[in-house]
Design an enzyme around this catalytic site. Sequence first.
Site, short mmCIF file in Angstrom:
data_model
loop_
_atom_site.label_atom_id
_atom_site.label_comp_id
_atom_site.label_asym_id
_atom_site.label_seq_id
_atom_site.Cartn_x
_atom_site.Cartn_y
_atom_site.Cartn_z
CE LYS B 151 -3.48 2.83 1.80
NZ LYS B 151 -2.41 3.89 2.01
N GLY B 208 4.85 2.44 11.25
CA GLY B 208 4.02 3.88 11.61
C GLY B 208 3.40 4.19 12.92
CB SER B 209 0.81 6.35 13.81
OG SER B 209 -0.30 5.72 13.45
N GLY B 212 -2.49 3.76 13.75
CA GLY B 212 -2.76 3.16 12.33
C GLY B 212 -2.21 1.54 12.46
N GLY B 213 -1.17 1.27 13.14
CA GLY B 213 -0.89 -0.09 13.40
C GLY B 213 -1.85 -0.92 14.10
CD GLU B 232 8.98 0.62 14.25
OE1 GLU B 232 8.32 1.48 14.95
OE2 GLU B 232 9.86 0.96 13.49
CB CYS B 269 10.51 4.64 14.88
SG CYS B 269 11.52 3.57 14.10
CD GLU B 360 6.74 7.80 18.28
OE1 GLU B 360 5.96 6.95 18.13
OE2 GLU B 360 7.65 7.95 17.51
#
Lengths: 496, 496
Positions: B151, B208-209, B212-213, B232, B269, B360
């Site tokens: 994606k 990513g965030s 989202g994850g 991650e 990250c 974060e």
Amino acid sequence: MNPESIKMPEAIHFAMEAAWSAYLQYRLLPRHRRVEFMYAIAHEIEALGDELIATAHSETHLPVARLIGERARTCFQLRSYADACLQGDWLDARIDTGDPLRSPPKPDLRKMNVPLGPVVVFGASNFPFAYSTAGGDTACAFAAGCPVVVKAHPAHPQTSDLVAAAILSAAKKCNLPEGIFGHVHGDGHETGALLVQHPRTKAVGFTGSFRGGKALYDLAQARPEPIPVFAEMGSVNPIYLLPGQLSERGEDFARQIAASITLGVGQFCTNPGVIVGLQGADLDRFAQVLRDEIIHTAPAMMLHQGIAAAFHSHVARALSQPEVIPLAESRTPFSSGESRPTIAQVTGAGFLSQPKLAEEVFGPYSILVQCGSSGEMEAVAEMLRGQLTSTFIATEDDLRSHEALVALVQEGCGRVVVNGVPTGVEVVLAQHHGGPFPASTDSRFGAVGADGIRRFCRPLAYQNYPAQLLPPELQNENPEAIPRTVNNVCTKEAIP
Amino acid sequence: MNPESIKMPEAIHFAMEAAWSAYLQYRLLPRHRRVEFMYAIAHEIEALGDELIATAHSETHLPVARLIGERARTCFQLRSYADACLQGDWLDARIDTGDPLRSPPKPDLRKMNVPLGPVVVFGASNFPFAYSTAGGDTACAFAAGCPVVVKAHPAHPQTSDLVAAAILSAAKKCNLPEGIFGHVHGDGHETGALLVQHPRTKAVGFTGSFRGGKALYDLAQARPEPIPVFAEMGSVNPIYLLPGQLSERGEDFARQIAASITLGVGQFCTNPGVIVGLQGADLDRFAQVLRDEIIHTAPAMMLHQGIAAAFHSHVARALSQPEVIPLAESRTPFSSGESRPTIAQVTGAGFLSQPKLAEEVFGPYSILVQCGSSGEMEAVAEMLRGQLTSTFIATEDDLRSHEALVALVQEGCGRVVVNGVPTGVEVVLAQHHGGPFPASTDSRFGAVGADGIRRFCRPLAYQNYPAQLLPPELQNENPEAIPRTVNNVCTKEAIP
């Protein structure tokens, strides 16, 4: 051990907090302490002597000889996984030495597996020793450095109490904190749910039904902190009869397969529940021998009344399908709580039209699927994805000339057997007992063999860590002589 | 590549079915074909030349030098994971030879890892090459034998198109089926959801965030067939300043940490978001140097307007807490889309009372937590479980005298760094980039280094399989000279 008092949520909370506090100590102990503990458990279980066998026999109806064998297997698992713990392959130790002169400086990195935390184990009714209280999951967790809380199986609570006492006695003799092992009784789903949802629980091992395993998996994934669940949920373990071998040795294999279907009253997760072959005279001969074997196999007591009732109702449901006809039923009358060995038969088209027929029937039952073509066999294999095992009765030429079927079958199972039966799961490192969903919830791991330790650990990397403070496994000298991958080369040598 | 047309569900279905059909071919190819393919991808990416760098620069605002370095890293990953694929450690090959004379006969068992199936990869905005279209997840999946559908990240769609074309060109040159790689655009959550939910998808890689994850993870677990997701999701990468080293070299490390906080506009990250120390003169000196560095660090363009807006609003929210006071803000005026390097400070008690402060903030921001006691530092470490990295600025004596803190911190992270900074993730086998939840969704695997290949494969055991039909990796002769554990001993030798 007071089953009444420890059903309560407070007792679960107490067990999990005790496990957490034991974890903080146990994870830091040298591996030889884990090994001592696991050997001590095996010794304590053996010391229970006849009382353990008699108790298990009265609770499970399993024959004494089988239980003696299973106890030996359980102790072998504890000792061999302890040996594997010490040997250290499962630590996946990797070292990449640094280079301070590179620009930017290359750091020194060293990595090995560390335990996940307290593991909750749900044992199986059909393995009161080897996959219950001190069974494979418990042994793997202890080897990984994790305390264990077992939810005792309600079908053998006293057996579980005896084994739990043996583990606690071993813990005491090894000077380990009592929280290293917890034991919780409870009949309903609530106890299991509370254990899986407790924030101190960091992983789950389960052996049993799809419904039970999937429910616990869903609970674990819905937690604020999802945790890994390895649920081994059984399968139908299809056997594919290929034409060359069917013609050469069909009758011989019919006898072996009949024995596998009825072994241990059919109460194994590797029990062959579906047999797939090509219509014709060879398959008819195979069916005739299978029929003769089954009608002469005596019924026997199943693990408990609930399992026997489920067996009879599932068999009746299968036989009531219009596509299905009975091939063989044991001729000996059976009493309440006993099985009745049964084989059904159906055409390939009939089987493909009834997905329910592909579901596991726990007990001595199997369905013979008579396909009209190799293409139909492939369609059946496509439908039967997600198996612990799949078996080919086949010559080498058969396997060569059924390339597409062989590829499909391997893609959908965890272990592929040739010219044998799926029952009998050898406890060795090269074993794999797991498979694509729904055989298990995580196809990347297995429940039998020392590789199962990896379910309950995770890597931790040390960057530029002071040499003397590293775990011994990662120190230059390799004082514990474990295999390590040093700068991409696997070796047991020290780093100069 | 037509972004409009391939947003549609039909296009997703087409990509996943093509990936499945490619999988059935790719999984059976010898490993050297995977290696050729991965080397060819690296070559094709390099052949894109300046156009790729210019496109990525215009889409991400990342400096050209950084992008050139990241491209080199991406190609290094492809080639080094290909080398690891060939070397074969990740296959975890195990052989236990049989013994027909044992009663019952001991079967011959041979096990190795096989691919899971098509993998869907979601790239990261902050690594347009190394953790995007042909990044680490894609390289690991190809090495494991899995096709990939990416994606494309909406923040760098043209960069992604260029890299996708390079992969497809490599596939063509290597005579691989086109379905080996799919590339799907789509801004909203719908495209991602459809990809994760598609029945042909067998695993997911995400960088990513947390939001989202975790959303993709939940979707994957709610499928009829749950699939593994390695997400991650970043972390705050705490740095613990221990008193001995703080006193000896505090100012020196303050400069290194300031550089780490602002490296790449803080968009890593592994960016250190929390610094924990003991109140006192040494910490004051450290804070003074940190402050001087930050106020003289210039703002810079962030990856996109959305990230810049989120950065400023998260920093403003943190600074608006009554417990929090600003320590340093860059003195250079900043424009729209730019960051403003910022350090906040708070007492240990204040930090512990505000869990939001432990979340974060993506960008050049960190909070200095001034604790009143070692016990308070431990409480902070307890609160900060689930990190990719944790760092100690410490002498050996410091580490020895803070045993409880050291144990707590190691228990809660994937990589522990001593006297360095967490940014800069060396791509070697001993690296671990992952960690307990919420750093990642499966702490047992990592996203950097060739061990990441293991995320996308599962064991398959062969029992009594005809010798000539075994995969070459498991044949007695060991024709591919891979490391194997034969009867519990690791060796590259043939079996006599």
